[in-house]
Design an enzyme around this catalytic site. Structure first.
Site, PDB file in Angstrom:
ATOM      1  N   ALA A 298       1.108  -2.943  13.972  1.00  0.00           N
ATOM      2  CA  ALA A 298       1.513  -4.183  14.825  1.00  0.00           C
ATOM      3  C   ALA A 298       1.396  -4.114  16.248  1.00  0.00           C
ATOM      4  O   ALA A 298       0.872  -4.588  16.634  1.00  0.00           O
ATOM      5  CB  ALA A 298       3.126  -4.384  14.385  1.00  0.00           C
TER       6      ALA A 298
ATOM      7  N   LEU B 250       8.884  -8.181  17.193  1.00  0.00           N
ATOM      8  CA  LEU B 250       7.768  -9.299  17.310  1.00  0.00           C
ATOM      9  C   LEU B 250       8.300 -10.387  16.604  1.00  0.00           C
ATOM     10  O   LEU B 250       7.808 -11.566  16.678  1.00  0.00           O
ATOM     11  CB  LEU B 250       6.498  -8.737  16.993  1.00  0.00           C
ATOM     12  CG  LEU B 250       5.996  -7.716  17.882  1.00  0.00           C
ATOM     13  CD1 LEU B 250       4.640  -6.949  17.183  1.00  0.00           C
ATOM     14  CD2 LEU B 250       5.663  -7.977  19.184  1.00  0.00           C
ATOM     15  N   ASN B 251       9.048 -10.157  15.493  1.00  0.00           N
ATOM     16  CA  ASN B 251       9.340 -11.281  14.631  1.00  0.00           C
ATOM     17  C   ASN B 251      10.728 -10.687  13.965  1.00  0.00           C
ATOM     18  O   ASN B 251      10.505  -9.780  13.038  1.00  0.00           O
ATOM     19  CB  ASN B 251       8.419 -11.572  13.588  1.00  0.00           C
ATOM     20  CG  ASN B 251       8.873 -12.632  12.644  1.00  0.00           C
ATOM     21  OD1 ASN B 251      10.098 -12.749  12.263  1.00  0.00           O
ATOM     22  ND2 ASN B 251       8.059 -13.783  12.271  1.00  0.00           N
TER      23      ASN B 251
ATOM     24  N   ILE C 198      -0.470  -6.032   4.509  1.00  0.00           N
ATOM     25  CA  ILE C 198      -0.179  -5.454   3.292  1.00  0.00           C
ATOM     26  C   ILE C 198       1.312  -5.963   2.837  1.00  0.00           C
ATOM     27  O   ILE C 198       1.830  -5.219   2.172  1.00  0.00           O
ATOM     28  CB  ILE C 198      -0.468  -3.632   3.570  1.00  0.00           C
ATOM     29  CG1 ILE C 198       0.571  -3.199   4.192  1.00  0.00           C
ATOM     30  CG2 ILE C 198      -1.890  -3.516   3.667  1.00  0.00           C
ATOM     31  CD1 ILE C 198       0.677  -1.664   4.337  1.00  0.00           C
TER      32      ILE C 198
ATOM     33  N   ARG D 193      10.042  -3.525  21.753  1.00  0.00           N
ATOM     34  CA  ARG D 193      10.215  -5.042  21.253  1.00  0.00           C
ATOM     35  C   ARG D 193       9.893  -5.440  19.974  1.00  0.00           C
ATOM     36  O   ARG D 193       9.283  -4.816  19.161  1.00  0.00           O
ATOM     37  CB  ARG D 193       9.078  -5.763  22.204  1.00  0.00           C
ATOM     38  CG  ARG D 193       9.071  -7.378  21.926  1.00  0.00           C
ATOM     39  CD  ARG D 193       7.726  -8.149  22.507  1.00  0.00           C
ATOM     40  NE  ARG D 193       7.792  -7.733  24.047  1.00  0.00           N
ATOM     41  CZ  ARG D 193       8.248  -8.282  24.870  1.00  0.00           C
ATOM     42  NH1 ARG D 193       9.034  -9.146  24.913  1.00  0.00           N
ATOM     43  NH2 ARG D 193       8.097  -7.849  26.082  1.00  0.00           N
TER      44      ARG D 193
ATOM     45  N   GLY E  71       0.902  -1.204   0.010  1.00  0.00           N
ATOM     46  CA  GLY E  71      -0.040   0.042  -0.041  1.00  0.00           C
ATOM     47  C   GLY E  71       0.830   1.295   0.025  1.00  0.00           C
ATOM     48  O   GLY E  71       0.714   2.033  -0.894  1.00  0.00           O
TER      49      GLY E  71
ATOM     50  N   THR F 283      10.566 -10.611   9.791  1.00  0.00           N
ATOM     51  CA  THR F 283       9.610  -9.691   9.161  1.00  0.00           C
ATOM     52  C   THR F 283       9.970  -8.657   9.550  1.00  0.00           C
ATOM     53  O   THR F 283       9.818  -7.353   8.667  1.00  0.00           O
ATOM     54  CB  THR F 283       8.125  -9.925   9.580  1.00  0.00           C
ATOM     55  OG1 THR F 283       7.851 -10.104  10.883  1.00  0.00           O
ATOM     56  CG2 THR F 283       7.614 -11.522   8.958  1.00  0.00           C
TER      57      THR F 283
ATOM     58  N   GLY G 228       6.145   0.987  16.558  1.00  0.00           N
ATOM     59  CA  GLY G 228       5.973   0.767  15.110  1.00  0.00           C
ATOM     60  C   GLY G 228       7.330   0.851  14.391  1.00  0.00           C
ATOM     61  O   GLY G 228       8.240   1.319  14.808  1.00  0.00           O
TER      62      GLY G 228
ATOM     63  N   GLU H 232       7.963   2.352   9.017  1.00  0.00           N
ATOM     64  CA  GLU H 232       8.314   3.436   8.361  1.00  0.00           C
ATOM     65  C   GLU H 232       9.794   3.888   8.666  1.00  0.00           C
ATOM     66  O   GLU H 232      10.366   4.726   8.171  1.00  0.00           O
ATOM     67  CB  GLU H 232       7.407   4.599   8.272  1.00  0.00           C
ATOM     68  CG  GLU H 232       6.066   4.155   7.641  1.00  0.00           C
ATOM     69  CD  GLU H 232       4.840   4.995   8.026  1.00  0.00           C
ATOM     70  OE1 GLU H 232       4.842   5.375   9.398  1.00  0.00           O
ATOM     71  OE2 GLU H 232       4.307   5.542   7.158  1.00  0.00           O
TER      72      GLU H 232
HETATM   73 MO1  MOS Z   1       1.485   4.784   5.579  1.00  0.00          MO
HETATM   74  S1  MOS Z   1       2.179   6.084   4.309  1.00  0.00           S
HETATM   75  O1  MOS Z   1       0.520   5.503   6.737  1.00  0.00           O
HETATM   76  O2  MOS Z   1       0.821   3.679   4.737  1.00  0.00           O
END
Ligand code: MOS
Length: 724
Positions: free
Chosen positions: A507, A611-612, A463, A609, A237, A615, A683, A686
């Site tokens: 996540a 989580l994996n 996604i 933390r 996305g 990934t 998070g 990004e």
């Molecule tokens: Mo992100 S640019 O908030 O999918």
């Protein structure tokens, strides 16, 4: 029963670390991976339905105006020209677009009609043949040619930056430019709509189902309960599917009118035109410091653009107020109202371009002051958030810089043009990584059967990020199950509403709701064991409490269900939440052609933390790859006459791939952030892009002595700075 948590206080219990299964954090493969590599995972464009017709969008050939007349084409089922279809996609995160005026066209390439035929080829031919007559208006398309708005709430200053600049031992005052960027997800926007009575089901590619459902219901003028969205697999996305776009509403309108299922898939150029872009930016950065490299002034001015009524504007300076300290500060944010395509959130809105430019400016200051760029950053890290004095929820920038310098071999860095290998100048660059962190309300349901299988259900999306896997790991860890005994069902608005995927919040937000649902089930198991939930150990389908040990199947005689409900609370405001890291790049620049080859990159990240680890690492590799794109190749070029996007396919819009991407290393610092709840995870999606491009650009300067301030740093711009 629902376990509800509002995160009002830090959670230092580390309950997750006390669980016994040992699967959370492990670098296990994606649990849905075999479906994807064998092609059995179907995406929206793969979906079919009995009696389905095909719709193709027709795009405006003018930048602004209205449709005066739509011609006839033979051999089609319908030509639909409906104002509801022109509803703009959400521009930003979870914001609804304003309703367009009757048949109002705001940018070149906007969807104005849908042609529906029995076959895709028939619809394409008819869309091509369709004649549309317009009434066109003259509108500005160049952000530098209009007087920009200065939204009051987005300006801030303290102290006297001009005076600080005058008095400082060293200063930087330069202007950078970044072009519009495309999200460029692999999966094109697509929808298959089908009605049953007054209810429509839409198979789609969307990041956030809950808000998209509201937007679709609103656009169609029906109740939210009449819309069901399905997005079990989404092929990327990067922001472009945060809100709805023309395809889902158009498919729904056509399907209703024809009384049969209708599929609408955007072509690649349509995705470029219709999905929102990241705004181009012009950024002036002013920095001042004393002889020790201690900053006295920070100025960051940004000019971005968007359509006249659009709410979103690229939050370029989002991390500037809290990343470094300085007594004198000024933030300026300007928005040019122009008619290029809609601008919205793309791959780390704000920091992706803001941190990248700022970290280039800091490199220039380090140069001016004759101080090592790592050292300069270390000398300016604040103890608490500048301006507000709030504590940081956690702060790992210094550690990320020191750790990365060690791992990357920073001590071997030389001065520009000192390291020459054949016809290549070789150099190293560094940049900080920083990204704001937040939680979004999320719900999930977990069921545990007497057969010892758990099912996780939420309308969360995966996604391509690994959501299926980490949610499965959270359930497996807390319920003491092998990951093979957990089924994760996502992407269906019939399931409890989650955060969706966006803004790096997925996540931690959806993961915490799954954790809470599992704790609810643990409570029920503990009651049957006759102990407190905190004293219960679940491992390998066995429940243990003191010296009592039972097979899970013996105590779970009928299905147990738990619901989890997470809400962000006071810790959103009581502390400054962010993730931190450092980027490192080594590049070679050809002294004759100006070509840059990235040789290796390292990213060191702290996100609470992990989580994996597999990934998570993949997320960071992706972000760092975007950094190469931003620094070297990616540019959405707009035609100066009408604003239309010239580089509107993957041959012309250059995403780095394969041979462009060197060996990359990712290292995670061990961290738990208690302010984000029991998972202590922040998070990550990004963070990997924020600053990555700056490490490449700074490495180019260290290699050959050339600063490119108009991105991307293509060979022509580098050659212009090289002495013959
Ligand atoms: Mo992100 S640019 O908030 O999918």
């Amino acid at each position: 029963m629902t376990r509800h948590l509002k995160v009002d206080a830090p959670d230092n219990e580390s309950r997750v670390d006390q669980m016994a299964q040992g699967v959370l954090g492990m670098p296990i493969n994606r649990i849905e991976g075999h479906h994807k590599v064998t092609g059995s995972a179907t995406y929206a464009a793969d979906a079919g339905a009995e009696g389905m017709a095909y719709g193709v969008l027709v795009q405006a050939a003018i930048p602004a105006g209205r449709v005066a007349e739509i011609g006839d084409v033979p051999g089609v089922l319908a030509v639909i020209h409906d104002p509801r279809m022109l509803r703009r996609a959400a521009q930003g995160m979870a914001t609804e677009g304003p309703p367009a005026g009757p048949q109002q066209i705001d940018f070149m390439g906007q969807a104005v009609a849908l042609v529906v035929a029995e076959t895709l080829e028939g619809a394409q031919a008819a869309a091509h043949a369709l004649r549309v007559r317009y009434e066109a208006y003259q509108v500005p398309v160049d952000p530098d040619a209009v007087d920009p708005e200065l939204p009051e709430d987005k300006q801030s200053s303290s102290g006297d930056l001009d005076a600080a600049m005058r008095k400082a031992a060293f200063t930087v005052d330069n202007v950078w430019h970044t072009p519009s960027h495309a999200a460029a997800a692999m999966e094109p926007h697509a929808a298959v709509a089908q009605w049953a009575g007054d209810c429509v089901t839409i198979r789609a590619g969307l990041q956030m189902l809950g808000s998209s459902r509201e937007q679709i219901a609103d656009a169609l003028g029906i109740d939210e309960g009449q819309v069901r969205l399905l997005a079990p697999y989404v092929g990327g996305g990067f922001g472009s599917k945060l809100g709805i776009n023309a395809e889902s509403v158009a498919a729904a309108i056509a399907s209703k009118q024809l009384g049969r299922p209708v599929k609408v898939v955007m072509s690649r150029p349509q995705v470029f035109d219709l999905a929102h872009r990241r705004s181009e930016t012009t950024q002036r950065v002013r920095l001042s410091c004393d002889t020790n490299g201690v900053l006295s002034g920070i100025g960051h001015e940004a000019l971005v653009s968007n359509l006249p009524e659009a709410e979103f504007s690229e939050p370029v300076t989002q991390a500037t107020p809290f990343t470094y300290q300085a007594a004198h500060r000024q933030i300026v944010h300007k928005v040019a109202r122009i008619h290029r395509s809609c601008a919205g959130s793309v791959r780390a809105p704000g920091e992706a371009v803001g941190v990248t430019v700022f970290e280039c400016a800091l490199d220039e200051l380090a140069d001016a002051a004759g101080i090592d760029p790592v050292e300069l950053r270390l000398r300016n890290i604040p103890e608490t958030e500048p301006g507000t004095g709030r504590p940081f929820s956690s702060h790992k920038l210094a550690e990320a810089l020191r750790d990365g310098a060690q791992r990357f071999g920073w001590a071997d860095r030389l001065t520009p043009r000192a390291r020459i290998e054949g016809e290549w100048y070789v150099g190293m660059g560094v940049a900080a990584a920083v990204r704001v962190n937040s939680l979004i309300e999320s719900r999930a349901k977990v069921t545990l059967t007497p057969q010892g299988r758990a099912t996780v259900e939420t309308d969360m999306t995966d996604i391509g990020t690994g959501t299926y896997t980490i949610l499965g790991q959270i359930a497996a860890e807390t319920l003491g199950l092998d990951i093979g005994y957990v089924d994760v069902r996502l992407g269906d608005t019939d399931f409890p509403r989650a955060s969706g995927s966006g803004g790096s919040f997925g996540a931690a937000s959806s993961g915490t709701s799954v954790y809470l649902a599992c704790v609810e089930i643990r409570d029920q198991i503990a009651a049957r064991m006759g102990c407190a939930e905190a004293d219960l150990t679940l491992q390998d389908s066995t429940a243990r409490c003191g010296n009592i040990v039972r097979r899970l199947g013996d105590i779970v005689t009928s299905p147990l269900a738990g619901n989890g409900h997470l809400e962000p609370g006071k810790t959103e405001d009581s502390v400054r939440q962010a993730t931190w890291g450092s980027h490192w790049a080594e590049v070679a620049v050809n002294r004759w052609t100006g070509e840059t080859r990235v040789r290796r990159m390292l990213g060191v990240f702290a996100c609470g933390r992990v989580l994996n680890h597999k990934t998570a690492r993949s997320q960071c590799l992706g972000g760092m790859t975007f950094g190469i794109g931003m620094a070297l190749t990616e540019a959405m070029e707009h035609d100066p006459r009408d604003g239309h996007i010239v580089t509107r396919d993957l041959a012309e819009y250059h995403i780095p791939c394969h041979a462009d991407v060197p060996p990359m290393e990712v290292h995670f610092l061990t961290e738990r952030d208690a302010y984000v709840g029991p998972l202590q995870a922040k998070g990550l999606g990004e963070l990997g892009i924020c600053g990555a491009g700056a490490a490449v650009l700074n490495a180019i300067h260290n290699a050959c002595g050339v600063r490119v301030r108009s991105l991307p740093a293509t060979p022509d711009k580098i050659i212009a700075g090289l002495d013959p």
